[in-house]
Write a protein that holds these residues in place. Structure first.
Motif, PDB file in Angstrom:
ATOM      1  N   ASN A 126     115.588 -32.227  -3.664  1.00 12.70           N
ATOM      2  CA  ASN A 126     116.288 -30.975  -3.951  1.00 12.70           C
ATOM      3  C   ASN A 126     115.437 -29.977  -4.718  1.00 12.70           C
ATOM      4  N   SER A 127     114.462 -30.485  -5.474  1.00 16.62           N
ATOM      5  CA  SER A 127     113.579 -29.575  -6.216  1.00 16.62           C
ATOM      6  C   SER A 127     112.367 -29.158  -5.385  1.00 16.62           C
ATOM      7  N   GLY A 128     112.138 -29.889  -4.268  1.00 14.05           N
ATOM      8  CA  GLY A 128     110.966 -29.589  -3.448  1.00 14.05           C
ATOM      9  C   GLY A 128     109.672 -30.054  -4.082  1.00 14.05           C
ATOM     10  N   ARG A 129     109.735 -31.021  -4.997  1.00 14.39           N
ATOM     11  CA  ARG A 129     108.542 -31.486  -5.717  1.00 14.39           C
ATOM     12  C   ARG A 129     108.265 -32.956  -5.409  1.00 14.39           C
ATOM     13  N   LEU A 130     107.986 -33.250  -4.135  1.00 11.45           N
ATOM     14  CA  LEU A 130     107.584 -34.604  -3.766  1.00 11.45           C
ATOM     15  C   LEU A 130     106.164 -34.863  -4.249  1.00 11.45           C
ATOM     16  N   ASP A 131     105.849 -36.124  -4.522  1.00 10.10           N
ATOM     17  CA  ASP A 131     104.512 -36.466  -5.003  1.00 10.10           C
ATOM     18  C   ASP A 131     103.453 -36.134  -3.956  1.00 10.10           C
ATOM     19  N   PRO A 132     102.276 -35.655  -4.373  1.00 12.99           N
ATOM     20  CA  PRO A 132     101.159 -35.531  -3.435  1.00 12.99           C
ATOM     21  C   PRO A 132     100.851 -36.901  -2.830  1.00 12.99           C
ATOM     22  N   LEU A 133     100.277 -36.914  -1.618  1.00  9.66           N
ATOM     23  CA  LEU A 133     100.063 -38.169  -0.900  1.00  9.66           C
ATOM     24  C   LEU A 133      99.364 -39.251  -1.728  1.00  9.66           C
ATOM     25  N   PRO A 134      98.236 -38.984  -2.403  1.00 10.11           N
ATOM     26  CA  PRO A 134      97.578 -40.069  -3.150  1.00 10.11           C
ATOM     27  C   PRO A 134      98.468 -40.671  -4.234  1.00 10.11           C
ATOM     28  N   ASP A 135      99.237 -39.816  -4.918  1.00  9.80           N
ATOM     29  CA  ASP A 135     100.154 -40.326  -5.943  1.00  9.80           C
ATOM     30  C   ASP A 135     101.312 -41.090  -5.308  1.00  9.80           C
ATOM     31  N   ALA A 136     101.838 -40.570  -4.198  1.00  8.01           N
ATOM     32  CA  ALA A 136     102.962 -41.232  -3.531  1.00  8.01           C
ATOM     33  C   ALA A 136     102.571 -42.618  -3.054  1.00  8.01           C
ATOM     34  N   ILE A 137     101.354 -42.757  -2.523  1.00 10.63           N
ATOM     35  CA  ILE A 137     100.909 -44.065  -2.031  1.00 10.63           C
ATOM     36  C   ILE A 137     100.937 -45.102  -3.156  1.00 10.63           C
ATOM     37  N   ILE A 138     100.394 -44.743  -4.292  1.00 13.21           N
ATOM     38  CA  ILE A 138     100.356 -45.701  -5.402  1.00 13.21           C
ATOM     39  C   ILE A 138     101.754 -45.925  -5.975  1.00 13.21           C
ATOM     40  N   ASN A 139     102.495 -44.855  -6.206  1.00  8.51           N
ATOM     41  CA  ASN A 139     103.824 -44.994  -6.803  1.00  8.51           C
ATOM     42  C   ASN A 139     104.762 -45.836  -5.944  1.00  8.51           C
ATOM     43  N   GLU A 140     104.782 -45.568  -4.644  1.00  8.88           N
ATOM     44  CA  GLU A 140     105.675 -46.314  -3.751  1.00  8.88           C
ATOM     45  C   GLU A 140     105.282 -47.779  -3.671  1.00  8.88           C
ATOM     46  N   ASN A 141     103.993 -48.050  -3.630  1.00 11.71           N
ATOM     47  CA  ASN A 141     103.552 -49.442  -3.530  1.00 11.71           C
ATOM     48  C   ASN A 141     103.815 -50.206  -4.822  1.00 11.71           C
ATOM     49  N   VAL A 142     103.606 -49.582  -5.968  1.00 14.43           N
ATOM     50  CA  VAL A 142     103.935 -50.251  -7.231  1.00 14.43           C
ATOM     51  C   VAL A 142     105.424 -50.602  -7.262  1.00 14.43           C
ATOM     52  N   PHE A 143     106.260 -49.655  -6.839  1.00 10.55           N
ATOM     53  CA  PHE A 143     107.702 -49.899  -6.830  1.00 10.55           C
ATOM     54  C   PHE A 143     108.069 -51.022  -5.868  1.00 10.55           C
ATOM     55  N   PHE A 144     107.635 -50.916  -4.614  1.00  8.63           N
ATOM     56  CA  PHE A 144     108.063 -51.871  -3.605  1.00  8.63           C
ATOM     57  C   PHE A 144     107.412 -53.242  -3.764  1.00  8.63           C
ATOM     58  N   LEU A 145     106.187 -53.299  -4.261  1.00  2.00           N
ATOM     59  CA  LEU A 145     105.572 -54.616  -4.478  1.00  2.00           C
ATOM     60  C   LEU A 145     106.367 -55.409  -5.513  1.00  2.00           C
ATOM     61  N   ARG A 146     106.840 -54.733  -6.550  1.00  2.92           N
ATOM     62  CA  ARG A 146     107.665 -55.432  -7.533  1.00  2.92           C
ATOM     63  C   ARG A 146     108.991 -55.872  -6.916  1.00  2.92           C
ATOM     64  N   ILE A 147     109.570 -55.019  -6.065  1.00  2.00           N
ATOM     65  CA  ILE A 147     110.812 -55.379  -5.379  1.00  2.00           C
ATOM     66  C   ILE A 147     110.599 -56.628  -4.527  1.00  2.00           C
ATOM     67  N   MET A 148     109.487 -56.661  -3.785  1.00  2.00           N
ATOM     68  CA  MET A 148     109.207 -57.821  -2.931  1.00  2.00           C
ATOM     69  C   MET A 148     108.978 -59.087  -3.761  1.00  2.00           C
ATOM     70  N   ALA A 149     108.275 -58.955  -4.879  1.00  4.67           N
ATOM     71  CA  ALA A 149     108.054 -60.108  -5.754  1.00  4.67           C
ATOM     72  C   ALA A 149     109.392 -60.635  -6.281  1.00  4.67           C
ATOM     73  N   ASP A 150     110.265 -59.732  -6.674  1.00  6.87           N
ATOM     74  CA  ASP A 150     111.598 -60.140  -7.143  1.00  6.87           C
ATOM     75  C   ASP A 150     112.349 -60.883  -6.043  1.00  6.87           C
ATOM     76  N   HIS A 151     112.317 -60.350  -4.825  1.00  3.85           N
ATOM     77  CA  HIS A 151     113.040 -60.990  -3.723  1.00  3.85           C
ATOM     78  C   HIS A 151     112.595 -62.434  -3.548  1.00  3.85           C
ATOM     79  N   ALA A 152     111.277 -62.656  -3.595  1.00  3.46           N
ATOM     80  CA  ALA A 152     110.767 -64.017  -3.426  1.00  3.46           C
ATOM     81  C   ALA A 152     111.318 -64.931  -4.525  1.00  3.46           C
ATOM     82  N   LYS A 153     111.385 -64.420  -5.749  1.00  6.05           N
ATOM     83  CA  LYS A 153     111.917 -65.214  -6.859  1.00  6.05           C
ATOM     84  C   LYS A 153     113.396 -65.525  -6.655  1.00  6.05           C
ATOM     85  N   PHE A 154     114.170 -64.529  -6.223  1.00  8.91           N
ATOM     86  CA  PHE A 154     115.598 -64.746  -6.014  1.00  8.91           C
ATOM     87  C   PHE A 154     115.830 -65.777  -4.906  1.00  8.91           C
ATOM     88  N   ILE A 155     115.088 -65.645  -3.813  1.00  7.16           N
ATOM     89  CA  ILE A 155     115.250 -66.588  -2.705  1.00  7.16           C
ATOM     90  C   ILE A 155     114.953 -68.007  -3.177  1.00  7.16           C
TER      91      ILE A 155
END
Length: 276
Positions: A126-155
């Motif tokens: 809504n603000s039109g301020r998405l992360d630049p590509l290099p920042d988005a790549i790192i930010n999204e991967n840090v977020f999702f890698l932790r999510i995936m690690a959690d999933h493995a622990k829960f399973i």
């Protein structure tokens, strides 16, 4: 605002409103029968996000951007409320005020992080301020890698202990994704110097290989649970839920790599995005 804004907004809302709806169900199933107020709140959130999900499918890519802007703002309010609810539940658990309930503290923290991520994405759109590509790549991967690690622990913790081979596989995935997360955080702390195309491309390639393996493991576990062929206390919907999030991560990785390198996104991944 443009057609791209509309399509991206609807994609995020369709995916994450379903996730929020399912979180409400999973939390409710973990409460004690006497936790009537918490159960009622979880049911209300389920209904709220079920309605948001249904409404998101009433729009298409030709919708008025101003209408979608207002829709994003409405959804943001609902997501903010469920985030507060999840953090409240986490506090009650950590203060030992819900003895005997069955929601792991890490699971409640996990679902609250996903709500915060969704809320932040709506603000960015809504603000039109998405992360630049290099920042988005790192930010999204840090977020999702932790999510995936959690999933493995829960399973690993929700499978019956007698399912030794599957429990061991889940433990191995947990350790693998913990290591990938540490590497991602190292790349994060080295930015902006670390944000070269070769380093980011290798980063995405490495993560893709591991996420595909975990996605396939989740698919197998989901199918075995749905056919009652293994012993666990995993709800079939939870098994499908974590599978869909791995699929989402793979689509994001491929979209990043395509933008970074100019290579086209594999057709099967585009189809996966449409389905999920």
């Amino acid at each position: 605002m443009s057609n791209g804004f509309v399509i991206r907004s609807l994609d995020e809302i369709r995916f994450w409103s379903r996730i929020m709806k399912e979180h409400s169900l999973f939390l409710r199933l973990g409460f004690r029968c006497e936790d009537t107020q918490l159960i009622q709140e979880a049911n209300q959130f389920y209904a709220t996000f079920e309605a948001i999900e249904a409404r998101s499918h009433s729009f298409d890519g030709t919708a008025d951007p101003q209408v979608i802007h207002r829709f994003n703002a409405e959804v943001h309010i609902a997501v903010s409320h469920i985030w507060v609810f999840k953090r409240k539940v986490l506090g009650l658990i950590l203060q030992c005020q819900l003895p005997g309930q069955n929601n792991f503290p890490l699971l409640v923290d996990h679902v609250s992080r996903e709500a915060f991520y969704f809320r932040n994405r709506l603000e960015q759109l809504n603000s039109g301020r998405l992360d630049p590509l290099p920042d988005a790549i790192i930010n999204e991967n840090v977020f999702f890698l932790r999510i995936m690690a959690d999933h493995a622990k829960f399973i690993g913790h929700l499978l019956d202990p007698s399912e030794r081979k599957l429990v061991d596989q889940a433990r191995q995935f947990s350790e693998e994704f913990d290591q990938l997360l540490f590497q991602a955080r190292d790349l994060d702390s080295m930015r902006p110097q670390s944000q070269t195309v070769p380093l980011l491309d290798q980063f995405l390639d490495q993560n893709r290989v591991s996420v595909k393996s975990l996605r396939d493991f989740k698919r197998t576990a989901r199918d075995l649970i749905e056919s009652c062929r293994i012993k666990s206390i995993i709800h079939p919907l939870l098994a499908d839920h974590v599978f869909r999030e791995a699929e989402r991560f793979l689509v994001i990785i491929d979209m990043f790599e395509s933008t970074l390198t100019g290579r086209p996104i594999p057709t099967e991944q585009l189809m996966s995005l449409d389905e999920h």
